[in-house]
Design a protein around this motif. Structure first.
Motif, PDB file in Angstrom:
ATOM      1  N   CYS A 102     -23.567 -12.006  37.085  1.00 49.75           N
ATOM      2  CA  CYS A 102     -22.975 -13.244  37.586  1.00 49.75           C
ATOM      3  C   CYS A 102     -22.064 -13.876  36.533  1.00 49.75           C
ATOM      4  O   CYS A 102     -20.963 -14.337  36.841  1.00 49.75           O
ATOM      5  N   MET A 103     -22.515 -13.899  35.286  1.00 57.06           N
ATOM      6  CA  MET A 103     -21.724 -14.504  34.215  1.00 57.06           C
ATOM      7  C   MET A 103     -20.405 -13.773  34.016  1.00 57.06           C
ATOM      8  O   MET A 103     -19.396 -14.371  33.647  1.00 57.06           O
ATOM      9  N   HIS A 104     -20.404 -12.490  34.267  1.00 55.84           N
ATOM     10  CA  HIS A 104     -19.199 -11.687  34.028  1.00 55.84           C
ATOM     11  C   HIS A 104     -18.201 -11.791  35.177  1.00 55.84           C
ATOM     12  O   HIS A 104     -16.985 -11.843  34.947  1.00 55.84           O
ATOM     13  N   PHE A 105     -18.680 -11.836  36.416  1.00 59.21           N
ATOM     14  CA  PHE A 105     -17.792 -11.695  37.560  1.00 59.21           C
ATOM     15  C   PHE A 105     -17.467 -12.996  38.301  1.00 59.21           C
ATOM     16  O   PHE A 105     -16.468 -13.049  39.021  1.00 59.21           O
ATOM     17  N   HIS A 106     -18.282 -14.037  38.152  1.00 57.90           N
ATOM     18  CA  HIS A 106     -18.119 -15.208  39.001  1.00 57.90           C
ATOM     19  C   HIS A 106     -17.576 -16.428  38.247  1.00 57.90           C
ATOM     20  O   HIS A 106     -17.781 -16.561  37.040  1.00 57.90           O
ATOM     21  N   GLU A 107     -16.914 -17.300  38.997  1.00 58.52           N
ATOM     22  CA  GLU A 107     -16.318 -18.506  38.430  1.00 58.52           C
ATOM     23  C   GLU A 107     -17.398 -19.550  38.136  1.00 58.52           C
ATOM     24  O   GLU A 107     -18.528 -19.463  38.622  1.00 58.52           O
ATOM     25  N   ILE A 108     -17.007 -20.574  37.359  1.00 60.92           N
ATOM     26  CA  ILE A 108     -17.977 -21.558  36.872  1.00 60.92           C
ATOM     27  C   ILE A 108     -18.613 -22.344  38.018  1.00 60.92           C
ATOM     28  O   ILE A 108     -19.840 -22.524  38.051  1.00 60.92           O
ATOM     29  N   GLU A 109     -17.813 -22.824  38.972  1.00 64.91           N
ATOM     30  CA  GLU A 109     -18.361 -23.692  40.013  1.00 64.91           C
ATOM     31  C   GLU A 109     -19.424 -23.005  40.867  1.00 64.91           C
ATOM     32  O   GLU A 109     -20.522 -23.555  41.053  1.00 64.91           O
ATOM     33  N   PRO A 110     -19.185 -21.802  41.405  1.00 64.06           N
ATOM     34  CA  PRO A 110     -20.252 -21.136  42.168  1.00 64.06           C
ATOM     35  C   PRO A 110     -21.448 -20.757  41.299  1.00 64.06           C
ATOM     36  O   PRO A 110     -22.586 -20.741  41.772  1.00 64.06           O
ATOM     37  N   ARG A 111     -21.200 -20.470  40.016  1.00 63.80           N
ATOM     38  CA  ARG A 111     -22.319 -20.184  39.109  1.00 63.80           C
ATOM     39  C   ARG A 111     -23.167 -21.430  38.896  1.00 63.80           C
ATOM     40  O   ARG A 111     -24.406 -21.361  38.857  1.00 63.80           O
ATOM     41  N   LEU A 112     -22.509 -22.581  38.742  1.00 57.86           N
ATOM     42  CA  LEU A 112     -23.242 -23.833  38.576  1.00 57.86           C
ATOM     43  C   LEU A 112     -24.075 -24.133  39.816  1.00 57.86           C
ATOM     44  O   LEU A 112     -25.248 -24.530  39.708  1.00 57.86           O
TER      45      LEU A 112
END
Length: 255
Positions: free
Chosen positions: A142-152
């Protein structure tokens, strides 16, 4: 198994048969988990294991003297120190209390004896070790492929699942450390989720206002983990098994 409110129960202990669960609980010591407390550092000898009944513990790796990077969360769904069941008595990662709460604590030597004598406990801990492995691998991707907002959004949902609270006491700086990003990125993401009416935030407090909306805003990692838990163990993270977990071998669509 144990009496008391749902917030004061732990899934590993709850999975034990009644008498075994009561006996195991009696051997533990109840301790407070204070936000910011470092329970151990990476490679440190494990002196005790923790079974959270509330609160959330962050598992993080440090590299080249950089700030710790969070790779997993431990809450009422499991335990801190599950590697003891594999005979590994050195901490694999740094463990810090992210959300304050309480835990049942047992000395490592005592836990080793219990694991040797109690097959239900050993099975339960091994199942959780697999769950934790799935979580850390999914988090790394997730940290590698996804943007900050959806990760948050995913992180807030996971923390909510573990703490059973829609209110999370964390500053933007602490959230930035948890997700391994700059504070400005967190400020932008929090502001965006706030404007969409999914959360509110003020002075180090975030409240989830729209759970379904936050799920839609999150990356697929949260739903993927939830589905994998259901497929493998036949239960969601927020559900409590009435008897020891048994792996579900029925084929299922994990897409």
């Amino acid at each position: 198994m144990t009496e008391g409110c749902k917030e004061e129960r732990n899934a590993i202990i709850e999975a034990l048969p009644d008498e075994e669960g009561r006996r195991f609980t009696a051997l533990c010591h109840r301790t407070e988990l204070r936000q910011g407390d470092v329970l151990w550092e990476s490679n440190q000898d494990l002196q005790a294991a923790y079974f959270p009944t509330s609160g959330v513990i962050s598992l993080a790796m440090t590299l080249d003297n950089r700030s710790p990077l969070e790779l997993g969360l431990v809450g009422r769904d499991g335990m801190l120190g599950s590697t003891v069941s594999l005979g590994i008595l050195a901490a694999p990662m740094r463990a810090e209390v992210q959300v304050a709460g309480t835990a049942l604590m047992m000395a490592t030597a005592q836990l080793q004896q219990e694991l040797r004598a109690n097959s239900h406990l050993l099975e339960s801990v091994h199942h959780y070790e697999f769950r934790l492995m799935m979580q850390t691998l999914q988090t790394a991707a997730c940290m590698h492929f996804h943007e900050i907002e959806p990760r948050l959004a995913r992180w807030l949902l996971m923390t909510r699942d573990l703490s059973l609270s829609d209110t999370i006491h964390l500053t933007h700086c602490q959230l930035a450390h948890a997700l391994g990003v700059r504070r400005s990125g967190i400020t932008h993401a929090v502001g965006s989720l706030h404007r969409r009416g999914l959360i509110s935030h003020s002075r180090g407090v975030i409240r989830i206002l729209d759970h379904a909306g936050l799920e839609s805003a999150a990356c697929r990692c949260h739903a993927t983990l939830t589905n994998r838990y259901r497929v493998v163990f036949g239960t969601d993270i927020e559900q409590w098994p009435p008897e020891p977990w048994h792996i579900n071998h029925q084929p299922a669509d994990t897409r």
